[in-house]
Design a protein around this motif. Structure first.
Motif, mmCIF file in Angstrom:
data_model
loop_
_atom_site.group_PDB
_atom_site.id
_atom_site.type_symbol
_atom_site.label_atom_id
_atom_site.label_comp_id
_atom_site.label_asym_id
_atom_site.label_seq_id
_atom_site.Cartn_x
_atom_site.Cartn_y
_atom_site.Cartn_z
ATOM 1 N N LEU A 106 5.859 -3.080 29.683
ATOM 2 C CA LEU A 106 5.319 -1.736 29.491
ATOM 3 C C LEU A 106 4.022 -1.533 30.252
ATOM 4 C CD1 LEU A 106 5.900 -1.460 25.629
ATOM 5 C CD2 LEU A 106 7.369 -0.596 27.466
ATOM 6 N N ALA A 107 3.152 -2.529 30.244
ATOM 7 C CA ALA A 107 1.852 -2.414 30.902
ATOM 8 C C ALA A 107 1.260 -3.811 31.020
ATOM 9 C CB ALA A 107 0.927 -1.496 30.108
ATOM 10 N N ALA A 108 0.182 -3.914 31.795
ATOM 11 C CA ALA A 108 -0.411 -5.231 32.069
ATOM 12 C C ALA A 108 -1.930 -5.184 31.951
ATOM 13 C CB ALA A 108 -0.011 -5.703 33.468
ATOM 14 N N ASN A 109 -2.503 -6.374 31.730
ATOM 15 C CA ASN A 109 -3.958 -6.567 31.701
ATOM 16 C C ASN A 109 -4.611 -5.691 30.621
ATOM 17 O OD1 ASN A 109 -3.833 -8.380 33.972
ATOM 18 N ND2 ASN A 109 -3.543 -6.583 35.268
ATOM 19 N N ILE A 110 -4.242 -5.997 29.386
ATOM 20 C CA ILE A 110 -4.649 -5.193 28.227
ATOM 21 C C ILE A 110 -5.569 -6.024 27.335
ATOM 22 C CG2 ILE A 110 -3.795 -3.957 26.200
ATOM 23 C CD1 ILE A 110 -1.084 -3.794 27.780
ATOM 24 N N ASP A 111 -6.670 -5.435 26.919
ATOM 25 C CA ASP A 111 -7.599 -6.127 26.017
ATOM 26 C C ASP A 111 -7.187 -5.994 24.558
ATOM 27 O OD1 ASP A 111 -9.894 -7.114 27.801
ATOM 28 O OD2 ASP A 111 -9.705 -5.026 28.423
ATOM 29 N N SER A 112 -6.650 -4.842 24.188
ATOM 30 C CA SER A 112 -6.284 -4.642 22.788
ATOM 31 C C SER A 112 -5.235 -3.542 22.699
ATOM 32 C CB SER A 112 -7.523 -4.256 21.964
ATOM 33 O OG SER A 112 -7.283 -4.381 20.594
ATOM 34 N N ALA A 113 -4.360 -3.659 21.692
ATOM 35 C CA ALA A 113 -3.301 -2.671 21.475
ATOM 36 C C ALA A 113 -3.562 -1.936 20.174
ATOM 37 C CB ALA A 113 -1.936 -3.348 21.432
ATOM 38 N N PHE A 114 -3.650 -0.611 20.247
ATOM 39 C CA PHE A 114 -3.790 0.213 19.062
ATOM 40 C C PHE A 114 -2.392 0.626 18.592
ATOM 41 C CE2 PHE A 114 -7.993 1.505 21.079
ATOM 42 C CZ PHE A 114 -8.727 0.638 20.285
ATOM 43 N N ILE A 115 -1.987 0.109 17.450
ATOM 44 C CA ILE A 115 -0.676 0.427 16.883
ATOM 45 C C ILE A 115 -0.868 1.548 15.867
ATOM 46 C CG2 ILE A 115 1.357 -0.479 15.705
ATOM 47 C CD1 ILE A 115 0.418 -3.292 16.584
ATOM 48 N N VAL A 116 -0.333 2.721 16.171
ATOM 49 C CA VAL A 116 -0.595 3.920 15.377
ATOM 50 C C VAL A 116 0.590 4.205 14.458
ATOM 51 C CG1 VAL A 116 -1.259 6.355 15.454
ATOM 52 C CG2 VAL A 116 -1.920 4.820 17.329
ATOM 53 N N GLN A 117 0.284 4.405 13.172
ATOM 54 C CA GLN A 117 1.274 4.889 12.222
ATOM 55 C C GLN A 117 0.684 6.080 11.483
ATOM 56 O OE1 GLN A 117 3.107 1.932 9.630
ATOM 57 N NE2 GLN A 117 4.624 1.623 11.229
ATOM 58 N N GLY A 118 1.508 7.094 11.246
ATOM 59 C CA GLY A 118 1.070 8.273 10.514
ATOM 60 C C GLY A 118 1.345 8.109 9.027
ATOM 61 N N LEU A 119 0.363 8.405 8.198
ATOM 62 C CA LEU A 119 0.541 8.254 6.759
ATOM 63 C C LEU A 119 1.266 9.435 6.129
ATOM 64 C CD1 LEU A 119 -2.837 6.639 5.618
ATOM 65 C CD2 LEU A 119 -0.685 5.560 6.260
ATOM 66 N N ASP A 120 1.666 10.413 6.933
ATOM 67 C CA ASP A 120 2.414 11.542 6.371
ATOM 68 C C ASP A 120 3.873 11.192 6.137
ATOM 69 O OD1 ASP A 120 2.790 11.281 9.090
ATOM 70 O OD2 ASP A 120 2.982 13.447 9.469
ATOM 71 N N ARG A 121 4.496 10.431 7.110
ATOM 72 C CA ARG A 121 5.921 10.123 6.948
ATOM 73 C C ARG A 121 6.340 8.894 7.739
ATOM 74 N NH1 ARG A 121 7.923 10.795 11.557
ATOM 75 N NH2 ARG A 121 6.761 12.010 13.081
ATOM 76 N N ASP A 122 5.512 8.486 8.706
ATOM 77 C CA ASP A 122 5.918 7.427 9.626
ATOM 78 C C ASP A 122 5.616 6.031 9.100
ATOM 79 O OD1 ASP A 122 6.682 6.609 12.529
ATOM 80 O OD2 ASP A 122 4.739 5.661 12.230
ATOM 81 N N TYR A 123 4.813 5.912 8.084
ATOM 82 C CA TYR A 123 4.354 4.601 7.621
ATOM 83 C C TYR A 123 5.530 3.723 7.211
ATOM 84 C CZ TYR A 123 1.830 1.178 4.773
ATOM 85 O OH TYR A 123 1.322 0.022 4.246
ATOM 86 N N ASN A 124 5.632 2.576 7.880
ATOM 87 C CA ASN A 124 6.746 1.653 7.630
ATOM 88 C C ASN A 124 6.254 0.242 7.919
ATOM 89 O OD1 ASN A 124 9.088 -0.068 8.265
ATOM 90 N ND2 ASN A 124 10.282 1.793 7.962
ATOM 91 N N LEU A 125 6.077 -0.552 6.866
ATOM 92 C CA LEU A 125 5.488 -1.879 7.022
ATOM 93 C C LEU A 125 6.324 -2.800 7.901
ATOM 94 C CD1 LEU A 125 3.950 -3.010 3.610
ATOM 95 C CD2 LEU A 125 2.787 -2.716 5.801
ATOM 96 N N MET A 126 7.643 -2.738 7.741
ATOM 97 C CA MET A 126 8.481 -3.650 8.512
ATOM 98 C C MET A 126 8.486 -3.284 9.994
ATOM 99 S SD MET A 126 9.274 -5.904 6.348
ATOM 100 C CE MET A 126 7.596 -5.589 5.769
ATOM 101 N N ARG A 127 8.438 -1.999 10.301
ATOM 102 C CA ARG A 127 8.309 -1.596 11.706
ATOM 103 C C ARG A 127 6.956 -2.043 12.250
ATOM 104 N NH1 ARG A 127 7.824 3.944 11.672
ATOM 105 N NH2 ARG A 127 10.052 4.164 11.278
ATOM 106 N N LEU A 128 5.932 -1.907 11.420
ATOM 107 C CA LEU A 128 4.600 -2.337 11.835
ATOM 108 C C LEU A 128 4.565 -3.840 12.103
ATOM 109 C CD1 LEU A 128 1.636 -1.738 12.327
ATOM 110 C CD2 LEU A 128 1.246 -1.946 9.866
ATOM 111 N N GLN A 129 5.255 -4.631 11.259
ATOM 112 C CA GLN A 129 5.292 -6.071 11.490
ATOM 113 C C GLN A 129 5.967 -6.389 12.817
ATOM 114 O OE1 GLN A 129 6.750 -8.482 8.267
ATOM 115 N NE2 GLN A 129 6.894 -10.335 9.508
ATOM 116 N N ARG A 130 6.955 -5.614 13.195
ATOM 117 C CA ARG A 130 7.642 -5.815 14.477
ATOM 118 C C ARG A 130 6.667 -5.595 15.638
ATOM 119 N NH1 ARG A 130 12.772 -5.632 16.164
ATOM 120 N NH2 ARG A 130 13.449 -5.346 14.007
ATOM 121 N N TYR A 131 5.910 -4.504 15.579
ATOM 122 C CA TYR A 131 4.908 -4.242 16.612
ATOM 123 C C TYR A 131 3.865 -5.358 16.660
ATOM 124 C CZ TYR A 131 6.203 0.597 17.819
ATOM 125 O OH TYR A 131 6.843 1.705 18.296
#
Length: 353
Positions: A106-131
């Motif tokens: 997807l991309a290269a030379n990255i210092d940190s990845a911001f993994i965004v989840q919305g607390l309105d409906r998107d919040y999913n712990l197992m998907r988050l663990q995958r990321y």
């Protein structure tokens, strides 16, 4: 400060540039890719470039330049040809969408990845663990952003649930309507000359966050589909964007698939909590599924390891094994095809037709 330094040029890339290049090549960073056109930033400004034929023919597609890569470019007036890629510090990949087991960088030379989840409906712990698992495997520091925190009554319960996954990463609350909250986390986590990437499903608010960080609207904010309550794509390609404070963010399209791969030559899925427990298992090659004396299974039974974390771990482990087996088959088939093509070419040359 030079333009290249503003975009993350450092001693790692300088070393490889000075030892492996001729004088007529420039260093540049890939800002975006649209079809065959790569938009680059050089020491003298932006330039559009295409890949050289030699580079295309000598590399696997995953090794082609990606957004965030540093490349060597030969200038021809206002355009350029990309000759080579400087060695990456790291890269973020996933299993390519679909049934084929191919790696997509997807991309290269990255210092940190911001993994965004919305607390309105998107919040999913197992998907988050995958990321989290894939980001950590790619040797990138994860940061979890729980967006739209103003829509829930007790956000701390969500933070606690993320922390129980065991990845020991920062968990940030933010909201597009709370500018003070945004300023607090951006001042702490967005550092000049560092590169970050925004990850998450469609509709979690990545474009809204980016627009807020920029101070103007770069992306149109998408609505949520009334048919399936899923977000619509507003970002259609990856772009590296320089923010006003001197940090850089790579925006990505929303991803409904984020399959794990094998990275860095590691075998298996390395989860911090499970790795710690595995050291006390009876058998050194314990799979943590059914073996007697398994410390991981014991921890699930006594409640010290959340059962969903263990279940997700086993699922990701099966996915990785499948990816490894399929990729090995693909590489073997490609090797056999190359060998056959050389034999045909040699036969035609010997037969003079």
């Amino acid at each position: 400060m030079s333009a290249l330094q503003s975009y993350g040029w450092n001693e790692h890339f300088m070393h490889h540039f000075e030892t492996n290049t001729s004088q007529d090549l420039e260093a540049a960073r890939v800002l975006s890719i649209q079809g065959f056109i790569h938009l680059l930033i050089t020491g003298t400004g932006n330039v559009e470039a295409q890949l050289s034929g030699a580079l295309i023919n000598s590399r696997e597609p995953e090794a082609y330049p990606k957004v965030g890569d540093w490349v060597l470019v030969k200038r021809y007036d206002n355009e350029g040809i990309i000759i080579d890629t400087l060695p990456r510090i790291n890269w973020l990949s996933r299993k390519a969408p679909g049934t084929q087991s191919k790696r997509q960088v997807l991309a290269a030379n990255i210092d940190s990845a911001f993994i965004v989840q919305g607390l309105d409906r998107d919040y999913n712990l197992m998907r988050l663990q995958r990321y989290l698992q894939q980001v950590v495997q790619c040797n990138i520091q994860p940061v979890v952003i729980l967006n739209k925190a103003d829509l829930v009554t007790n956000p701390e319960t969500y933070r606690q649930a993320v922390q129980e996954l065991g990845y020991n990463c920062p968990v940030i609350f933010t909201s597009a309507v709370n500018h003070t909250q945004q300023e607090e986390w951006t001042n702490q986590y967005l550092l000049p000359r560092h590169t970050y990437i925004l990850l998450g499903s469609s509709g979690v608010g990545k474009s809204t966050l980016l627009n807020s960080l920029l101070g103007y609207r770069l992306q149109e904010e998408g609505a949520t589909s009334t048919a399936n309550n899923k977000g619509k794509h507003t970002t259609t390609a990856r772009h590296l964007i320089l923010l006003p404070n001197g940090s850089m963010v790579i925006d990505t399209p929303g991803m409904r698939e984020f399959g794990v791969t094998e990275e860095g030559g590691s075998e298996g899925i390395h989860h911090p909590l499970i790795d710690e427990l595995a050291s006390t298992c009876r058998f050194g090659d314990c799979t943590h599924q059914h073996e007697p004396g398994c410390a991981v299974i014991a921890a699930v039974r006594n409640g010290t390891l959340p059962e969903p974390v263990h279940r997700s771990y086993l699922k990701l482990l099966r996915e990785q094994y499948h990816f490894q087996a399929s990729e090995a088959d693909r590489r073997r088939d490609e090797k056999q095809f190359t060998k056959m093509a050389k034999q045909v070419f040699r036969h035609r040359k010997d037969s003079k037709y």
